[in-house]
Write an enzyme that holds these catalytic residues in place. Sequence first.
Site, mmCIF file in Angstrom:
data_model
loop_
_atom_site.group_PDB
_atom_site.id
_atom_site.type_symbol
_atom_site.label_atom_id
_atom_site.label_comp_id
_atom_site.label_asym_id
_atom_site.label_seq_id
_atom_site.Cartn_x
_atom_site.Cartn_y
_atom_site.Cartn_z
ATOM 1 C CG HIS A 135 28.146 19.359 98.006
ATOM 2 N ND1 HIS A 135 27.360 18.598 98.841
ATOM 3 C CD2 HIS A 135 27.811 19.022 96.741
ATOM 4 C CE1 HIS A 135 26.579 17.815 98.101
ATOM 5 N NE2 HIS A 135 26.833 18.054 96.823
ATOM 6 C CG ASN A 190 22.741 20.039 90.212
ATOM 7 O OD1 ASN A 190 22.406 21.035 90.862
ATOM 8 N ND2 ASN A 190 23.138 18.908 90.787
ATOM 9 C CD GLU A 192 29.290 16.782 90.033
ATOM 10 O OE1 GLU A 192 30.093 15.930 89.630
ATOM 11 O OE2 GLU A 192 28.935 16.882 91.225
ATOM 12 C CD GLU A 224 23.992 17.469 94.452
ATOM 13 O OE1 GLU A 224 25.086 17.147 94.953
ATOM 14 O OE2 GLU A 224 23.683 17.202 93.288
ATOM 15 C CG ASP A 267 26.578 18.503 102.095
ATOM 16 O OD1 ASP A 267 27.260 19.330 101.457
ATOM 17 O OD2 ASP A 267 26.569 17.280 101.835
HETATM 18 C C1 XIL Z 1 26.729 11.218 95.986
HETATM 19 C C2 XIL Z 1 25.877 10.287 96.815
HETATM 20 O O1 XIL Z 1 25.310 11.017 97.873
HETATM 21 C C3 XIL Z 1 26.733 9.164 97.337
HETATM 22 O O2 XIL Z 1 25.935 8.224 98.028
HETATM 23 C C4 XIL Z 1 27.441 8.479 96.174
HETATM 24 O O3 XIL Z 1 28.330 7.499 96.659
HETATM 25 C C5 XIL Z 1 28.218 9.490 95.357
HETATM 26 O O4 XIL Z 1 27.357 10.514 94.942
HETATM 27 N N1 XIL Z 1 27.273 15.735 93.673
HETATM 28 C C6 XIL Z 1 26.180 15.102 93.141
HETATM 29 C C7 XIL Z 1 25.587 13.934 93.827
HETATM 30 O O5 XIL Z 1 25.615 15.605 92.167
HETATM 31 O O6 XIL Z 1 25.032 13.042 92.916
HETATM 32 C C8 XIL Z 1 26.601 13.237 94.685
HETATM 33 O O7 XIL Z 1 25.918 12.223 95.426
HETATM 34 C C9 XIL Z 1 27.287 14.210 95.601
HETATM 35 C C10 XIL Z 1 28.030 15.259 94.787
#
Ligand code: XIL
Length: 960
Positions: free
Chosen positions: A560, A525, A482, A589, A591
Site C-alpha cells: 500500500h 503477508n 500483519e 495488495e 495500490d
Molecule cells: C481492508 C478492506 O479492503 C476493507 O474493505 C475493510 O474495511 C478493511 O480491510 N491490509 C489487509 C486487508 O490485509 O485485509 C485490508 O483490507 C487492507 C489492509
Amino acid sequence: MTLRRFLGVIAALVTVAAGTVAAAPVARAADPVVVLASDFENGTTQGWFGRGSAALAVSPDAPHAGAASLLTTGRTATWNGPGRDVLGLLAPGATYAIRAQVRLAPGAADAAMHLTMQRTPTGGAQTFERVASATGTAAGWAELLGEYSYQADSSELQLYLESDDAGVSYYLDDLTITQTAPPPNGPPDEAGAVSDFEGGTTQGWSSRIGRETVAVTAADAHGGQRSLLTSNRAAAFDGPAFNVLGKMTKGKKYALSVWVKLAPGEPAVDMRLSLERRLAGTQAFQTIAAGNGVTSGQWVQLSGTFVLGVDVDFLTVYVETAGGTASFYIDDFALTFLPAKPIQADIPSLKDVLSGDFPIGAAASPADTVGEKAKLLTKHFSSITPGNAMKWDATEPTEGNFTFGDADTLASFAAANGIKLRGHTLVWHSQTPDWVFQHPDGTPLTANPADKALLLRRLETHIRAVAGRYADQIYAWDVANEVVDENQPDGLRRSPWYVITGLDYLRTAFRVAHEVAPKAKLFINDYNTEYPRKRVAFFNLVRKLRAEGVPIDGVGHQLHINIERQRLDEIEKTFQAFAKLGVEQQVTELDVSANFDFVQSLPSFPPDVIAAQGYRYRDLFNLFRRYRDDLTAVTVWGSADDGTWLKSFPFPRLDQPLLFDEDLQAKPAYWGIVDPSRLPQLTRTLRTPAAHPRVDGQRDLQWTLLPGTDVFSAGKLRGQFQTRWDGRFLYVDVEVTDPTRDPADAVDLFVDQDNAKTTTFGPGDAKYRVRRDGRHTAGLIAATRPTATGYRMEAAIPLRAAGTLDRPLGFDLRLSDVHSGQTASWNDNQQAQDTDTSRWGTLTLATPVGQVDVGRGTPVIDGTPDRIWAHASQVSPQVHVTGTAGATATAKLLWDASHLYVLATVHDPTLDASSPNAFEQDSVELFVDPDNSKNTGYNDDDGQYRINFNNAQTISGNFG
Ligand code: XIL
C-alpha cells in the site's frame, strides 16, 4: 495570546472529507392527488372494518370537524382497531402522504397511536410497515402524519390504526391519503429518491430501532425551512432509517448523499450513512459514507456510491453516530441511480499483457461479480482475492456458526470464469470477532496454559472449516496477516494471538492450513515490508519459522504505497532480501494512493497527479517485471477506484489509487503498465536551492543535503539527480546506475532559459551532452567520475539572464546506456523530438537548504545552560507558521555519539497550557530526520518531539 510553536509545525488538523459524488436531484412530483378521504360525515364507516375484536361505530360524540367521527371500542390486542383495504388505491412506486386525527375516549390515559400498513408482496411474506406515530390523549385531537410508498407488486395492502395500549378506545377522523409523487416513468430501481422534509412529513423516514424519536423540525435546515431531527437515541446505531428495497437492485450503481448536523450543545462525533441488508433473516451492515468530527455548528455532507452485490429481502439506509447518543438533524437526502458506463472492450487485457511475467489479480467483493464490474474483472484479471469475505468476522461471526455467503459468491464466480482464487486471511488481529479472545462469559482470555489451549483450538477449528472448504480451489492463502511490529524488541506484534500463545498461533495456523489445504501455497503477508526496519523484522521471523519447519511457502508484500513513497530502490531491496531466503514472493495488495500523506484531503485530484500516478505504475511494473522470477503474482487491492478501501482509511477522504477510474475506464495507471507511450504529457516540477558547488565530479557536502530525484528506465539504467543555482550557473549532479560501461554512455541536459515551453527551439533553449568519459558539448563546465554501480556527472550551465529567486527554468535530463540501448528521463523526454521544450519539466530557483554546523559536546540536561553551550552554534526560528506575533526564541545545538542536544530559550510573555490538545499548548517542537531523507510524511527514523513550558512531552513518529 497567539499560540506559537518553534522550529516548524505540522498542523495535522484533519477536516471532514466532503465526499465524492454530488447527486443530482430527482425530478419532483406533479400536483398532489387525494386518493382517499374518510370523514364519516355520511354516517357510514366508509369501508373501515374492525380488526380482531374491535367494534366500530360512527359517533356524534367527538367530531374533529363536521358532526361525526369513528369510535373504536372492544379492543383486546394492540393490533386491534379500524382497518381499511387500500390495495386498489395506492400504486407501487408512487409516494403518498397519510394524515389522520385521533383522540382517546374520555378518561383514558395517554397512549402511543400508530398508523400501520399490513402488506403482502405477491408470493411473499406479510410485512408491517409503520406509517406514522403520535401520542393520543383524551384531552384533544392528535395528528398522525406520515409518508408511504411501496415498490414490489403486492396482493394485500391494509391500513390500520393501532395502539400500544391493548384496551384503549379511541376516535378516528379526517383521514386522508394524498399522492405526493406519481409512480416513476422508468423502472422503480432507477427512479432514485429525495427527501427534503419541506412538506412537513418524514417522507418515508422512520425510527430504525423504534425507541428513538424521528420528527420533522423547523429548528434547523440545510436547505429550505425544515429538516429531520432524531432524538432520544439509546445507542450509536439508533437513527432515522429509509426503506430502499426495490429502489436499489443487485448490480446497479447508486450515489447516496445526506447532509447531517448535530443538535445544539452536542459534542462533535463521527457520523455515518450506513446500510443494513438482510436475506432470510441474516443481517449485514455496510458503511456508505462517513464524516469525521461532525458538530452542531455546520452541516456536513456524507456521500458515497454503492453497488449491491447480493440478493436481499430487506434493505434500508440509515444515519448513525460512531459512538454516543447525540441528537442530530439530517436533510436533503438523495439516492440517485448512476447508469453504468460500459467497460472499454477494445483495450488490451492486463492479463494478456502480463502473461509472460506473472498472473495479475484484484481484490474483489460480491458487488464485483455482477454487471460491468464483473466484465472488468473477467477481462483483465487472472485471479481474485476476497477483500473481506473470507476474514474471520465474515466466516465465523459467532463460535461454530460458519457463514460463507459472500465467500461462496466469490468462489463460484471465480470457478465459473476460470479465475484463480487467493485466500485472505486465516489469522489476523483485525476483523476478528471479540468472542475469539473471550471466555463464554465475556471475560478476556489471558496468557495461561488453559486459555492458550482454548485459543489454539478455536484457531484450528476455524482454519479446518474455512481453508478446508476451499481446499480444491484456493491456490494460495494469506495464512497470517500483519504479525510483525518492528517497534517491538523481538519484532512481533503484541496482538492477543501473540500475548496468549507466543509464536504458537503461527505454528498452528500453518500446520493446520497445510493439513487441510495441501495444494495451497501458504503465505505470510504484511504491509510496509519495503521499509528497512520492517523488512528486517519480517525477514528474521520468516527465516526463524522456516528453519523450524513451519510450512511457509511465500511472503506477501501488501505494498500500500503512494505516488512518492516508498522509493523504488527500497522496494527492490525487499525483493532482493527475500529472494535470498528462497521463498515465493507476491505483491498482494498493491495500490498507489494519490494522497501524499496522512493529512491531505482534496475534493478532486489535479490531472498531473493522476498522470504522475501513471508514471509511477509504469516504473513499478518495470521493476516487477525485472523480478518476474521471484514474484509469483501481483494483486491490486481492487479493480477500480469506485471501490477502494482508501476512501475510508486512514480517514474518510477522496482517493483514486487503482488502474480503472470510478466509471471503470482505464486510467493513466493502466496505460503505464500496458503502453507507456500513451501516458499523458506531464510537467514535473522541482525546487532548485541556491548554492555554489564545485564542479569536479566529487560529491561535496552540498549534494548530501537533499535526496536525489529518481529517473527510471525499463531496465537497469537509472539515476538520481539534484540541481542548484547561483547568480551565474545552473548546477546539476547526477548519480547514474549503469553497470555496463561504455565511454559513449551519456547524460543529456535540456535547458529552456525562459521556460517558454514551445515545441521548437527558441533563443535560450539548448541541449548539452556529457559522456561517461567526460567529453561534452561546448558551452558548459562538466566533470564525470566512475562509481561502484555506474558514474557520477556534475555540470554547470551558464544562465543567460542572472538567476533570481522564484525564476522558473524549463529543464529535462535524459540518461542513455549504449549497451542496452535504453534511455531514462525525468520528464519523459524519451524518444521525442529533442527540440520540443513543452515536454520538459520546470525548475524553480529557491532559497538555500537550511544548514548549520553543530559542534560536539555533552551537556547535562537539567534546564540550566551549562558552560559548554557558550560556543555552540545558534539558530532562531524566522518563519511564522501560524499567526504573525507572539513568542520568539533562540536554539543552540550540540551532539555526541548517542544524542542530539538542543537548548532553546523562549521569550513568551504569557504562558498558556490550557488547551487539552498538546499541539495548542505553548511549547517547543523539534523535528528530526536522522537519515536526512527529506521525505513527505514520516519515515521509520523520523520523530517529532514536543516539550511544553511545564516540561510535558509528546512524541510522534513511526517508531512508536
Ligand atoms: C481492508 C478492506 O479492503 C476493507 O474493505 C475493510 O474495511 C478493511 O480491510 N491490509 C489487509 C486487508 O490485509 O485485509 C485490508 O483490507 C487492507 C489492509
